[in-house]
Design a protein around this motif. Structure first.
Motif, PDB file in Angstrom:
ATOM      1  N   GLU A  80       0.859  -1.208   0.000  1.00  0.00           N
ATOM      2  CA  GLU A  80       0.000   0.000   0.000  1.00  0.00           C
ATOM      3  C   GLU A  80       0.880   1.238   0.000  1.00  0.00           C
ATOM      4  OE1 GLU A  80      -3.493   0.498   0.609  1.00  0.00           O
ATOM      5  OE2 GLU A  80      -3.871  -1.631   0.181  1.00  0.00           O
ATOM      6  N   GLN A  81       1.952   1.157   0.791  1.00  0.00           N
ATOM      7  CA  GLN A  81       2.877   2.286   0.913  1.00  0.00           C
ATOM      8  C   GLN A  81       4.269   1.729   1.201  1.00  0.00           C
ATOM      9  OE1 GLN A  81       3.453   4.657   4.547  1.00  0.00           O
ATOM     10  NE2 GLN A  81       2.323   6.269   3.479  1.00  0.00           N
ATOM     11  N   ILE A  82       5.272   2.351   0.621  1.00  0.00           N
ATOM     12  CA  ILE A  82       6.655   1.906   0.878  1.00  0.00           C
ATOM     13  C   ILE A  82       7.561   3.112   0.645  1.00  0.00           C
ATOM     14  CG2 ILE A  82       7.189   1.131  -1.478  1.00  0.00           C
ATOM     15  CD1 ILE A  82       8.492  -1.391  -0.194  1.00  0.00           C
ATOM     16  N   ASP A  83       8.793   3.049   1.178  1.00  0.00           N
ATOM     17  CA  ASP A  83       9.685   4.199   0.925  1.00  0.00           C
ATOM     18  C   ASP A  83      10.025   4.299  -0.559  1.00  0.00           C
ATOM     19  OD1 ASP A  83      11.134   1.839   1.061  1.00  0.00           O
ATOM     20  OD2 ASP A  83      12.775   2.647   2.258  1.00  0.00           O
ATOM     21  N   SER A  84      10.561   3.220  -1.127  1.00  0.00           N
ATOM     22  CA  SER A  84      10.928   3.241  -2.548  1.00  0.00           C
ATOM     23  C   SER A  84      10.885   1.816  -3.087  1.00  0.00           C
ATOM     24  CB  SER A  84      12.347   3.823  -2.697  1.00  0.00           C
ATOM     25  OG  SER A  84      12.949   3.367  -3.896  1.00  0.00           O
ATOM     26  N   THR A  85      10.206   1.634  -4.202  1.00  0.00           N
ATOM     27  CA  THR A  85      10.135   0.281  -4.778  1.00  0.00           C
ATOM     28  C   THR A  85      11.507  -0.159  -5.281  1.00  0.00           C
ATOM     29  OG1 THR A  85       9.416   1.218  -6.891  1.00  0.00           O
ATOM     30  CG2 THR A  85       7.686   0.427  -5.408  1.00  0.00           C
ATOM     31  N   ASN A  86      12.344   0.794  -5.733  1.00  0.00           N
ATOM     32  CA  ASN A  86      13.701   0.409  -6.152  1.00  0.00           C
ATOM     33  C   ASN A  86      14.498  -0.113  -4.957  1.00  0.00           C
ATOM     34  OD1 ASN A  86      13.215   1.403  -8.809  1.00  0.00           O
ATOM     35  ND2 ASN A  86      15.382   1.920  -8.997  1.00  0.00           N
ATOM     36  N   ARG A  87      14.320   0.547  -3.821  1.00  0.00           N
ATOM     37  CA  ARG A  87      15.041   0.118  -2.607  1.00  0.00           C
ATOM     38  C   ARG A  87      14.605  -1.288  -2.226  1.00  0.00           C
ATOM     39  NH1 ARG A  87      14.152  -1.910   1.664  1.00  0.00           N
ATOM     40  NH2 ARG A  87      12.281  -0.695   2.044  1.00  0.00           N
ATOM     41  N   PRO A 141      21.434   0.306 -20.776  1.00  0.00           N
ATOM     42  CA  PRO A 141      20.561   1.428 -21.136  1.00  0.00           C
ATOM     43  C   PRO A 141      19.413   1.047 -22.079  1.00  0.00           C
ATOM     44  CG  PRO A 141      22.842   2.142 -21.154  1.00  0.00           C
ATOM     45  CD  PRO A 141      22.863   0.653 -20.918  1.00  0.00           C
ATOM     46  N   ILE A 142      19.578  -0.037 -22.839  1.00  0.00           N
ATOM     47  CA  ILE A 142      18.496  -0.426 -23.749  1.00  0.00           C
ATOM     48  C   ILE A 142      17.233  -0.781 -22.947  1.00  0.00           C
ATOM     49  CG2 ILE A 142      18.990  -2.912 -23.971  1.00  0.00           C
ATOM     50  CD1 ILE A 142      18.196  -0.615 -26.928  1.00  0.00           C
ATOM     51  N   TYR A 143      17.416  -1.215 -21.702  1.00  0.00           N
ATOM     52  CA  TYR A 143      16.268  -1.516 -20.832  1.00  0.00           C
ATOM     53  C   TYR A 143      15.528  -0.241 -20.434  1.00  0.00           C
ATOM     54  CZ  TYR A 143      16.624  -6.529 -20.186  1.00  0.00           C
ATOM     55  OH  TYR A 143      16.569  -7.882 -20.382  1.00  0.00           O
ATOM     56  N   THR A 144      16.297   0.816 -20.203  1.00  0.00           N
ATOM     57  CA  THR A 144      15.670   2.102 -19.864  1.00  0.00           C
ATOM     58  C   THR A 144      14.849   2.604 -21.050  1.00  0.00           C
ATOM     59  OG1 THR A 144      17.596   2.607 -18.519  1.00  0.00           O
ATOM     60  CG2 THR A 144      16.159   4.434 -19.048  1.00  0.00           C
ATOM     61  N   LEU A 145      15.429   2.500 -22.233  1.00  0.00           N
ATOM     62  CA  LEU A 145      14.701   2.939 -23.422  1.00  0.00           C
ATOM     63  C   LEU A 145      13.456   2.074 -23.632  1.00  0.00           C
ATOM     64  CD1 LEU A 145      17.372   4.484 -23.840  1.00  0.00           C
ATOM     65  CD2 LEU A 145      17.132   4.085 -26.282  1.00  0.00           C
ATOM     66  N   ALA A 146      13.591   0.767 -23.389  1.00  0.00           N
ATOM     67  CA  ALA A 146      12.447  -0.140 -23.567  1.00  0.00           C
ATOM     68  C   ALA A 146      11.315   0.242 -22.615  1.00  0.00           C
ATOM     69  CB  ALA A 146      12.877  -1.581 -23.318  1.00  0.00           C
ATOM     70  N   THR A 184      17.013   3.359 -13.696  1.00  0.00           N
ATOM     71  CA  THR A 184      17.550   2.007 -13.854  1.00  0.00           C
ATOM     72  C   THR A 184      18.813   1.860 -13.016  1.00  0.00           C
ATOM     73  OG1 THR A 184      16.667   1.918 -16.086  1.00  0.00           O
ATOM     74  CG2 THR A 184      18.339   0.301 -15.548  1.00  0.00           C
ATOM     75  N   GLU A 185      18.863   0.790 -12.253  1.00  0.00           N
ATOM     76  CA  GLU A 185      20.046   0.513 -11.445  1.00  0.00           C
ATOM     77  C   GLU A 185      20.500  -0.905 -11.760  1.00  0.00           C
ATOM     78  OE1 GLU A 185      19.727   2.554  -7.333  1.00  0.00           O
ATOM     79  OE2 GLU A 185      17.780   1.668  -7.719  1.00  0.00           O
ATOM     80  N   VAL A 196      19.326  -6.264 -12.760  1.00  0.00           N
ATOM     81  CA  VAL A 196      18.914  -4.931 -13.206  1.00  0.00           C
ATOM     82  C   VAL A 196      17.597  -4.615 -12.527  1.00  0.00           C
ATOM     83  CG1 VAL A 196      18.155  -3.512 -15.148  1.00  0.00           C
ATOM     84  CG2 VAL A 196      19.918  -5.195 -15.495  1.00  0.00           C
ATOM     85  N   ILE A 197      17.461  -3.372 -12.078  1.00  0.00           N
ATOM     86  CA  ILE A 197      16.181  -2.910 -11.553  1.00  0.00           C
ATOM     87  C   ILE A 197      15.747  -1.714 -12.398  1.00  0.00           C
ATOM     88  CG2 ILE A 197      15.020  -1.804  -9.604  1.00  0.00           C
ATOM     89  CD1 ILE A 197      16.984  -3.424  -7.797  1.00  0.00           C
ATOM     90  N   VAL A 198      14.609  -1.870 -13.043  1.00  0.00           N
ATOM     91  CA  VAL A 198      14.070  -0.774 -13.838  1.00  0.00           C
ATOM     92  C   VAL A 198      12.915  -0.175 -13.033  1.00  0.00           C
ATOM     93  CG1 VAL A 198      13.076  -0.077 -16.042  1.00  0.00           C
ATOM     94  CG2 VAL A 198      14.685  -1.989 -15.955  1.00  0.00           C
ATOM     95  N   GLY A 199      13.151   1.000 -12.475  1.00  0.00           N
ATOM     96  CA  GLY A 199      12.123   1.680 -11.676  1.00  0.00           C
ATOM     97  C   GLY A 199      11.332   2.615 -12.568  1.00  0.00           C
ATOM     98  N   ILE A 200      10.023   2.469 -12.529  1.00  0.00           N
ATOM     99  CA  ILE A 200       9.165   3.283 -13.398  1.00  0.00           C
ATOM    100  C   ILE A 200       8.166   4.032 -12.516  1.00  0.00           C
ATOM    101  CG2 ILE A 200       7.530   3.246 -15.317  1.00  0.00           C
ATOM    102  CD1 ILE A 200       8.700   0.589 -16.207  1.00  0.00           C
ATOM    103  N   GLY A 201       8.127   5.334 -12.672  1.00  0.00           N
ATOM    104  CA  GLY A 201       7.162   6.143 -11.927  1.00  0.00           C
ATOM    105  C   GLY A 201       6.217   6.813 -12.899  1.00  0.00           C
TER     106      GLY A 201
END
Ligand code: BT5
Length: 307
Positions: A80-87, A141-146, A184-185, A196-201
């Motif tokens: 429901e709530q979290i600090d950061s999904t990437n974290r 970076p191709i993942y970020t573009l995707a 992306t991290e 790879v972690i692709v964070g999308i907001g």
């Protein structure tokens, strides 16, 4: 989503099925069917129980809303709530996780690139995809573009005038307000990625008011959306593209509002100004400065007025 629950939903999606019928179909006890139905109700599925079970509605958002009917292999972990999904996704990476989507309604410590703040009020789509592709780290970076292509195409499908600003911003209309951002991290060795972690907001069903001035939301552009359906579409498109990297650049080019524009790219070391003429694998921007063609692989991009 637990596979028994998914199969029960399939049984009752197009009409009523009795407890004994479902139990026979799935080869489980009637008591087990009842328990799973109760669990599904707690997840927000509306299930009629009168003379047989039938599915009346699926929840608007959450694990069930996204996982049910999702046509790609991601498990969904919803908060429901979290600090950061990437974290949180980093934590799952450390535990060995793969193909997991961390999803939340609200972030209290959302992050952009270079540790900038990312406003993430309740009503948005804030998610991180954790995966372990067989790629050299330089290709990430191709993942970020995707991901940018997946979000922009999904937004266009529901009538939003979306475009992509290099490398990762999804913008809307001639005012170029920011609808979505991607962080992306990765971790890896010289020749192989570990994860790879692709964070999308995505500013989905949120008012423009808590967002920065240059931002917009789906609510502002087209009204509230079904976030479950929108999220599934983004994930499925991303999944297609990650398995077909050749398709990413042509799609990105056709959605880009950067190509053909005068840009100023702030890299860590310098600023490069000129016309953005192309993007090449894995996401390098080619800028014609008038003197030479520069290849820029990372930085902040500003669209300038033509001279
Ligand atoms: C980004 O950074 O655009 C990447 C944003 C990634 C967010 C997702 S949400 C799920 C996952 N979990 C996280 O913690 N992060 C990812 P960047 O290009 O550096 O842009 C950041 C800048 O955008 C900020 O400095 C603000 O100016 C602006 N900004 C902040 N919140 C925004 C919002 N909700 N919408 C539009 N712009 C915003």
């Amino acid at each position: 989503m637990q596979s028994t629950r998914r199969r029960i939903l399939d049984c009752i999606a197009d009409g009523s099925a009795s407890g004994p019928e479902i139990a026979a179909e799935l080869d489980i006890s009637r008591a087990a069917v009842w328990k799973h139905v109760e669990a599904l109700r707690r997840e927000g599925f509306e299930i009629d129980g009168d003379g047989g079970y039938s599915l009346l509605s699926v929840p608007e958002f959450g694990e069930g809303a996204v996982a049910y009917g999702l046509d790609c292999p991601f498990d969904v972990e919803y908060h429901e709530q979290i600090d950061s999904t990437n974290r949180r996704a980093r934590e799952l990476a450390a535990e060995g996780g793969d193909d997991i989507v961390v999803l939340t309604d609200e972030q209290t410590g959302g992050r952009g690139r270079l540790d900038r703040d990312w406003e993430s009020p309740s009503g948005g789509i804030w998610l991180s995809i954790l995966c372990r592709p067989r790629l050299p780290p330089g290709d990430v970076p191709i993942y970020t573009l995707a991901a940018a292509v997946a979000v922009a195409e999904t937004a266009i499908e529901i009538g939003v005038d979306a475009s992509i600003k290099w490398p990762n911003d999804v913008l809307v209309g001639s005012e170029e307000r920011k609808l979505a951002g991607i962080l992306t991290e990765m971790e890896g060795e010289a020749d192989r990625i570990s994860w790879v972690i692709v964070g999308i907001g995505i500013n989905a069903n949120v008012d423009a008011e808590p967002l920065p001035e240059a931002a917009t939301s789906l609510r502002r552009e087209v009204g509230d959306v079904d976030r479950g359906t929108f999220t599934r579409a983004v994930l499925e498109r991303f999944d297609d593209l990650r398995h077909d990297p050749e398709a990413v650049l042509p799609a990105w080019r056709s959605l880009s509002s950067t190509l053909g524009r005068r840009v100023r790219i702030e890299t860590r070391r310098e600023a490069v100004t000129g016309e953005a003429v192309d993007v090449t694998f894995p996401g390098t921007l080619v800028v014609d400065t008038g003197e030479k063609r520069r290849q820029v692989s990372a930085g902040d991009c500003e669209h300038l007025r033509p001279v």
